[in-house]
Design a protein around this motif. Structure first.
Motif, PDB file in Angstrom:
ATOM      1  N   ALA A   1      52.790  39.342  35.660  1.00  0.00           N
ATOM      2  CA  ALA A   1      51.488  39.823  36.197  1.00  0.00           C
ATOM      3  C   ALA A   1      51.224  39.112  37.423  1.00  0.00           C
ATOM      4  O   ALA A   1      50.829  39.911  38.461  1.00  0.00           O
ATOM      5  CB  ALA A   1      50.450  39.313  35.495  1.00  0.00           C
ATOM      6  N   LEU A   2      51.534  37.877  38.046  1.00  0.00           N
ATOM      7  CA  LEU A   2      51.362  37.159  39.044  1.00  0.00           C
ATOM      8  C   LEU A   2      52.277  38.069  40.073  1.00  0.00           C
ATOM      9  O   LEU A   2      51.814  37.976  41.433  1.00  0.00           O
ATOM     10  CB  LEU A   2      51.424  36.132  39.345  1.00  0.00           C
ATOM     11  CG  LEU A   2      50.828  34.768  40.548  1.00  0.00           C
ATOM     12  CD1 LEU A   2      49.938  35.280  40.638  1.00  0.00           C
ATOM     13  CD2 LEU A   2      51.108  33.860  39.988  1.00  0.00           C
ATOM     14  N   VAL A   3      53.454  38.358  39.843  1.00  0.00           N
ATOM     15  CA  VAL A   3      54.384  38.899  40.666  1.00  0.00           C
ATOM     16  C   VAL A   3      53.395  40.047  41.476  1.00  0.00           C
ATOM     17  O   VAL A   3      53.822  40.504  42.538  1.00  0.00           O
ATOM     18  CB  VAL A   3      55.996  39.023  40.270  1.00  0.00           C
ATOM     19  CG1 VAL A   3      57.050  39.563  40.993  1.00  0.00           C
ATOM     20  CG2 VAL A   3      57.024  37.286  40.002  1.00  0.00           C
TER      21      VAL A   3
ATOM     22  N   ARG B   1      48.470  37.964  26.462  1.00  0.00           N
ATOM     23  CA  ARG B   1      47.206  37.873  25.806  1.00  0.00           C
ATOM     24  C   ARG B   1      47.504  37.913  24.155  1.00  0.00           C
ATOM     25  O   ARG B   1      46.948  37.738  23.111  1.00  0.00           O
ATOM     26  CB  ARG B   1      46.011  38.677  26.179  1.00  0.00           C
ATOM     27  CG  ARG B   1      45.181  37.789  27.441  1.00  0.00           C
ATOM     28  CD  ARG B   1      43.820  39.604  27.610  1.00  0.00           C
ATOM     29  NE  ARG B   1      43.620  39.212  28.788  1.00  0.00           N
ATOM     30  CZ  ARG B   1      43.706  40.524  29.589  1.00  0.00           C
ATOM     31  NH1 ARG B   1      44.560  41.153  29.419  1.00  0.00           N
ATOM     32  NH2 ARG B   1      43.168  39.918  30.471  1.00  0.00           N
ATOM     33  N   SER B   2      48.745  38.653  23.865  1.00  0.00           N
ATOM     34  CA  SER B   2      49.474  38.946  22.432  1.00  0.00           C
ATOM     35  C   SER B   2      50.271  38.791  21.974  1.00  0.00           C
ATOM     36  O   SER B   2      50.774  39.537  21.001  1.00  0.00           O
ATOM     37  CB  SER B   2      48.754  40.823  22.344  1.00  0.00           C
ATOM     38  OG  SER B   2      49.837  41.381  23.513  1.00  0.00           O
TER      39      SER B   2
ATOM     40  N   LYS C   1      52.978  33.857  26.209  1.00  0.00           N
ATOM     41  CA  LYS C   1      51.586  34.137  27.566  1.00  0.00           C
ATOM     42  C   LYS C   1      52.537  33.778  29.348  1.00  0.00           C
ATOM     43  O   LYS C   1      52.101  34.227  29.571  1.00  0.00           O
ATOM     44  CB  LYS C   1      51.085  33.573  27.125  1.00  0.00           C
ATOM     45  CG  LYS C   1      50.119  33.647  25.848  1.00  0.00           C
ATOM     46  CD  LYS C   1      49.531  32.889  25.412  1.00  0.00           C
ATOM     47  CE  LYS C   1      48.788  33.238  24.002  1.00  0.00           C
ATOM     48  NZ  LYS C   1      47.839  34.081  23.907  1.00  0.00           N
ATOM     49  N   ALA C   2      53.402  32.555  28.729  1.00  0.00           N
ATOM     50  CA  ALA C   2      53.520  31.931  30.824  1.00  0.00           C
ATOM     51  C   ALA C   2      54.824  32.765  31.444  1.00  0.00           C
ATOM     52  O   ALA C   2      54.840  34.022  32.369  1.00  0.00           O
ATOM     53  CB  ALA C   2      54.330  30.335  30.998  1.00  0.00           C
ATOM     54  N   GLN C   3      55.312  33.471  29.952  1.00  0.00           N
ATOM     55  CA  GLN C   3      56.182  34.573  30.494  1.00  0.00           C
ATOM     56  C   GLN C   3      55.773  35.612  31.825  1.00  0.00           C
ATOM     57  O   GLN C   3      56.211  36.159  32.386  1.00  0.00           O
ATOM     58  CB  GLN C   3      57.311  34.864  30.457  1.00  0.00           C
ATOM     59  CG  GLN C   3      58.715  35.671  31.311  1.00  0.00           C
ATOM     60  CD  GLN C   3      59.097  34.954  32.422  1.00  0.00           C
ATOM     61  OE1 GLN C   3      59.603  33.452  32.368  1.00  0.00           O
ATOM     62  NE2 GLN C   3      59.272  35.882  33.699  1.00  0.00           N
TER      63      GLN C   3
ATOM     64  N   ALA D   1      45.939  36.014  35.675  1.00  0.00           N
ATOM     65  CA  ALA D   1      47.390  35.430  35.166  1.00  0.00           C
ATOM     66  C   ALA D   1      47.254  34.100  35.990  1.00  0.00           C
ATOM     67  O   ALA D   1      48.468  33.111  34.652  1.00  0.00           O
ATOM     68  CB  ALA D   1      48.584  36.131  36.299  1.00  0.00           C
ATOM     69  N   LEU D   2      46.544  33.376  36.635  1.00  0.00           N
ATOM     70  CA  LEU D   2      46.705  31.972  37.236  1.00  0.00           C
ATOM     71  C   LEU D   2      46.074  31.188  36.172  1.00  0.00           C
ATOM     72  O   LEU D   2      46.324  30.178  35.724  1.00  0.00           O
ATOM     73  CB  LEU D   2      45.819  32.108  38.713  1.00  0.00           C
ATOM     74  CG  LEU D   2      47.110  32.530  39.408  1.00  0.00           C
ATOM     75  CD1 LEU D   2      46.094  32.034  41.100  1.00  0.00           C
ATOM     76  CD2 LEU D   2      48.432  31.355  39.941  1.00  0.00           C
ATOM     77  N   HIS D   3      45.327  31.829  35.914  1.00  0.00           N
ATOM     78  CA  HIS D   3      44.230  30.585  34.775  1.00  0.00           C
ATOM     79  C   HIS D   3      45.197  30.469  33.022  1.00  0.00           C
ATOM     80  O   HIS D   3      44.863  29.811  32.348  1.00  0.00           O
ATOM     81  CB  HIS D   3      43.143  31.840  34.278  1.00  0.00           C
ATOM     82  CG  HIS D   3      42.007  31.236  32.722  1.00  0.00           C
ATOM     83  ND1 HIS D   3      42.145  31.847  31.727  1.00  0.00           N
ATOM     84  CD2 HIS D   3      41.759  30.335  32.383  1.00  0.00           C
ATOM     85  CE1 HIS D   3      41.670  31.473  30.820  1.00  0.00           C
ATOM     86  NE2 HIS D   3      41.098  29.851  31.824  1.00  0.00           N
ATOM     87  N   ILE D   4      45.749  31.777  32.874  1.00  0.00           N
ATOM     88  CA  ILE D   4      47.335  31.947  31.816  1.00  0.00           C
ATOM     89  C   ILE D   4      48.150  30.727  32.071  1.00  0.00           C
ATOM     90  O   ILE D   4      48.451  30.029  31.165  1.00  0.00           O
ATOM     91  CB  ILE D   4      47.880  32.965  31.812  1.00  0.00           C
ATOM     92  CG1 ILE D   4      46.396  34.489  31.020  1.00  0.00           C
ATOM     93  CG2 ILE D   4      48.910  32.981  30.281  1.00  0.00           C
ATOM     94  CD1 ILE D   4      47.198  35.683  30.463  1.00  0.00           C
ATOM     95  N   MET D   5      48.378  30.295  33.460  1.00  0.00           N
ATOM     96  CA  MET D   5      49.273  29.627  33.363  1.00  0.00           C
ATOM     97  C   MET D   5      48.420  28.518  34.261  1.00  0.00           C
ATOM     98  O   MET D   5      49.510  27.628  34.373  1.00  0.00           O
ATOM     99  CB  MET D   5      49.833  30.244  34.593  1.00  0.00           C
ATOM    100  CG  MET D   5      50.600  31.189  34.604  1.00  0.00           C
ATOM    101  SD  MET D   5      51.231  32.117  36.414  1.00  0.00           S
ATOM    102  CE  MET D   5      52.088  30.963  37.182  1.00  0.00           C
ATOM    103  N   ASN D   6      47.486  27.990  33.352  1.00  0.00           N
ATOM    104  CA  ASN D   6      46.902  27.109  33.982  1.00  0.00           C
ATOM    105  C   ASN D   6      46.665  26.564  35.311  1.00  0.00           C
ATOM    106  O   ASN D   6      46.684  25.373  35.436  1.00  0.00           O
ATOM    107  CB  ASN D   6      47.707  25.736  33.182  1.00  0.00           C
ATOM    108  CG  ASN D   6      47.045  25.718  31.410  1.00  0.00           C
ATOM    109  OD1 ASN D   6      46.188  25.861  30.995  1.00  0.00           O
ATOM    110  ND2 ASN D   6      47.960  25.744  30.753  1.00  0.00           N
ATOM    111  N   HIS D   7      46.527  26.819  35.776  1.00  0.00           N
ATOM    112  CA  HIS D   7      46.316  26.773  37.488  1.00  0.00           C
ATOM    113  C   HIS D   7      45.128  27.535  37.920  1.00  0.00           C
ATOM    114  O   HIS D   7      44.178  27.890  38.436  1.00  0.00           O
ATOM    115  CB  HIS D   7      47.705  27.672  38.067  1.00  0.00           C
ATOM    116  CG  HIS D   7      48.836  27.592  38.477  1.00  0.00           C
ATOM    117  ND1 HIS D   7      48.590  26.437  38.228  1.00  0.00           N
ATOM    118  CD2 HIS D   7      50.193  28.009  37.889  1.00  0.00           C
ATOM    119  CE1 HIS D   7      50.384  25.979  37.759  1.00  0.00           C
ATOM    120  NE2 HIS D   7      51.218  27.309  37.582  1.00  0.00           N
ATOM    121  N   ARG D   8      43.949  26.490  37.009  1.00  0.00           N
ATOM    122  CA  ARG D   8      42.245  27.383  37.087  1.00  0.00           C
ATOM    123  C   ARG D   8      41.559  26.914  38.596  1.00  0.00           C
ATOM    124  O   ARG D   8      41.328  27.850  38.963  1.00  0.00           O
ATOM    125  CB  ARG D   8      41.627  26.036  36.288  1.00  0.00           C
ATOM    126  CG  ARG D   8      41.167  26.727  34.985  1.00  0.00           C
ATOM    127  CD  ARG D   8      41.230  25.913  33.965  1.00  0.00           C
ATOM    128  NE  ARG D   8      41.207  26.234  32.589  1.00  0.00           N
ATOM    129  CZ  ARG D   8      42.438  25.402  31.741  1.00  0.00           C
ATOM    130  NH1 ARG D   8      43.395  25.108  32.767  1.00  0.00           N
ATOM    131  NH2 ARG D   8      42.611  26.287  30.515  1.00  0.00           N
TER     132      ARG D   8
END
Length: 213
Positions: A70-72, A58-59, A63-65, A94-101
Motif C-alpha cells: 500500500a505504501l509503494v 486489516r483482514s 499485514k506487514a506485506q 500504511a505506516l501505522h500498520i507498519m508501526n512507523h507512527r
C-alpha cells in the motif's frame, strides 16, 4: 507560362507546408490529450491499489506485506499528484500498520496543512484529525496529550452534531481529560455521551467506571 508554373509550384509548396503543420499540430494535440488522460487515471489506479492492500492488511494475517504494498502504491500516486491529501492519509494508514507512527504523523501533517486541507471534505478532515490525535497519544501520551486534544476538539467542531462517530470522538476527548488528571471534566463528557449522543456507549460507561463515583 513560366510565371504560371511558378505560381502553381508555390501554391503546392504552401499546401504541403500547411498539411505538414496541420498534421504536426494534430499529433501534438493527441499526445497532450493522452498525457492528460494518463495523468488523471494513473494516480487513481495507484490509489485504488493502495486502498485494496490496506483492506487486505486489516483482514489477513500478512499485514506487514500488504501495508508495504500500500505504501509503494501511495508513493507512486504522490509522484504524480504530490498535493493530494487523501493519498497522504492512505500513506499514514500504511505506516501505522507498519508501526512507523512518527512517519504516519508527518503524512497526516501534510494532509491537514494548507492548501492540501482545502481539498478534504469535512468528514475526511475530521477523520484525519482524529487519526493524528490517536497517533500522537500512541507515540508519547504524556507530552502530546494537549496537542491531541486540540485535534479532537477541531474534529468535533468540523463534524458537527450529526456526525456518525461523534460518541467515539467525545470519548477520546474524555480519555484525554482523564489522562491529564481532569477527572471532573472527563466524567461530565462521558455522561454527556450517554445522555445526549449514544445511550448504549460501552466506552463511555467504562470511562465512568474507571473514574468512580
Amino acid at each position: 507560362m513560366a510565371s504560371t508554373e511558378a505560381i502553381i509550384q508555390l501554391g503546392i509548396l504552401i499546401l504541403t507546408l500547411s498539411l505538414f503543420f496541420l498534421m504536426h499540430y494534430l499529433r501534438n494535440q493527441t499526445t497532450q490529450s493522452k498525457t492528460r488522460t494518463r495523468n488523471k487515471t494513473e494516480p487513481n489506479r495507484h490509489i485504488n491499489q493502495a486502498s485494496r492492500h490496506l483492506n487486505r492488511a486489516r483482514s489477513t494475517t500478512n499485514k506487514a506485506q500488504h501495508a508495504k504494498n500500500a505504501l509503494v502504491e501511495a508513493d507512486q500516486a504522490l509522484s504524480l499528484t504530490p498535493r493530494d491529501p487523501t493519498v497522504h492519509m492512505l500513506r499514514a494508514r500504511a505506516l501505522h500498520i507498519m508501526n512507523h507512527r512518527t512517519a504516519a504523523i508527518r503524512s497526516l501533517n501534510i494532509a491537514l496543512s494548507l492548501p492540501a486541507a482545502k481539498l478534504l471534505s469535512s468528514e475526511e478532515r475530521a477523520e484525519a484529525l482524529v487519526f493524528r490525535a490517536e497517533m500522537k497519544l500512541e507515540v508519547n501520551r504524556r507530552r502530546r496529550v494537549d496537542s491531541a486534544m486540540e485535534d479532537v476538539v477541531e474534529a468535533i467542531t468540523v463534524s458537527g452534531e450529526e456526525c456518525d462517530n461523534l460518541d467515539s470522538m467525545m470519548c477520546l476527548l474524555g480519555k484525554c481529560y482523564e489522562w491529564k488528571g481532569m477527572k471532573e471534566e472527563a466524567r461530565n463528557l462521558f455522561q454527556k455521551v450517554l445522555d445526549d449522543v449514544e445511550p448504549d456507549s460501552v466506552e463511555a460507561r467504562n470511562g465512568l467506571k474507571r473514574l468512580g463515583p
